[in-house]
Design an enzyme around this catalytic site. Sequence first.
Site, PDB file in Angstrom:
ATOM      1  N   HIS A  66       0.820  -1.218   0.000  1.00 32.62           N
ATOM      2  CA  HIS A  66       0.000   0.000   0.000  1.00 32.62           C
ATOM      3  C   HIS A  66       0.854   1.269   0.000  1.00 32.62           C
ATOM      4  O   HIS A  66       0.322   2.374  -0.106  1.00 32.62           O
ATOM      5  CB  HIS A  66      -1.015  -0.016   1.157  1.00 32.62           C
ATOM      6  CG  HIS A  66      -0.443   0.306   2.493  1.00 32.62           C
ATOM      7  ND1 HIS A  66      -0.203  -0.631   3.463  1.00 32.62           N
ATOM      8  CD2 HIS A  66      -0.063   1.490   3.036  1.00 32.62           C
ATOM      9  CE1 HIS A  66       0.295  -0.050   4.542  1.00 32.62           C
ATOM     10  NE2 HIS A  66       0.390   1.235   4.305  1.00 32.62           N
ATOM     11  N   ASP A 110      -0.318  -7.461   1.546  1.00 39.00           N
ATOM     12  CA  ASP A 110       0.265  -6.123   1.666  1.00 39.00           C
ATOM     13  C   ASP A 110       1.784  -6.233   1.796  1.00 39.00           C
ATOM     14  O   ASP A 110       2.350  -6.037   2.870  1.00 39.00           O
ATOM     15  CB  ASP A 110      -0.359  -5.389   2.864  1.00 39.00           C
ATOM     16  CG  ASP A 110      -0.051  -3.898   2.833  1.00 39.00           C
ATOM     17  OD1 ASP A 110       0.486  -3.426   1.811  1.00 39.00           O
ATOM     18  OD2 ASP A 110      -0.335  -3.218   3.837  1.00 39.00           O
ATOM     19  N   SER A 211       4.058   2.405   8.336  1.00 40.93           N
ATOM     20  CA  SER A 211       3.739   1.362   7.364  1.00 40.93           C
ATOM     21  C   SER A 211       4.974   0.878   6.643  1.00 40.93           C
ATOM     22  O   SER A 211       5.864   1.675   6.328  1.00 40.93           O
ATOM     23  CB  SER A 211       2.808   1.919   6.288  1.00 40.93           C
ATOM     24  OG  SER A 211       1.496   1.884   6.714  1.00 40.93           O
TER      25      SER A 211
END
Length: 260
Positions: A66, A110, A211
């Site tokens: 992402h 992901d 992230s």
Amino acid sequence: MRTLTVIVFAAAVTTLQISAVIGDAIVNGRKASKNTFQYMASVQVNKTHECGGFLISPKYVLTAAHCDTRGHMTVVLGDHDINQRRNLQRYEVARKFKLKPFTSVIEGNDIMLLKLDRKAVLGKKLKTVDIIDERRRVKSGTECLVAGWGKTKESDTEGVNELQAVKVSTVDIDECKKAWRKKYKKIKTLPPNIICAGGYKQNTGACKGDSGGPLVCNSVVVGIVSFRSSTCKYPDVPNVYTDISKYSRWIRAMMNERET
Ligand SMILES: *[C@@H]1O[C@H](CO)[C@@H](O)[C@H](O)[C@H]1NC(C)=O
């Protein structure tokens, strides 16, 4: 830093908001010591920190899928301080590998492997890190570390220049699913191939900007920071990480792929 907001359509009418720890920052952590996390990468878009990542071989960095947002992606290695004014070691991305059907963090997969334009020169400030292989599992309740340049609380406007790290414990997968279902009634299931850690029954966890960063247990990276609920106020529901052991064969295959 941007927050990725994932809208989950559970039942036709209800929507649910989840924030991917895009650049999610570390909450209640502290500055990472210089002789740790030398494999940490800042994945940048248009020369701005977007996500964390980590160097698994001199030419490959692992991060979250992402994090692949529009713009010019580069990777900064070899420093805990990513202040732009410094003379940073910046690498171009030669190739991005993602699993074909990446749609959103809630659907899973992901994970993204970045091939750098040149080999990183390893040394005291720059090292590679081992990732867990497919034969191994992390037990729930294992004490691990997560690191990132993300926000240190949700209300911060941006992340930090100095790498932060914090201890988090892994959470049993069924307990994790239960906690998410309890908070978000419409969540039927979390994606497959995940590890839950931190943010739950403890006041530490990841936030915006973290992230793509590593979940490190016993010096081996086992997870990639993927998403959390919309707040970084912990305790909350557990943070969700991509389970690397489920992708280690894929990672090796991509790294062995010949140039075309
Ligand atoms: C990066 O710059 C390009 C071109 O100016 C722009 O289209 C894109 O949205 C920017 N990306 C980010 C993440 O700011």
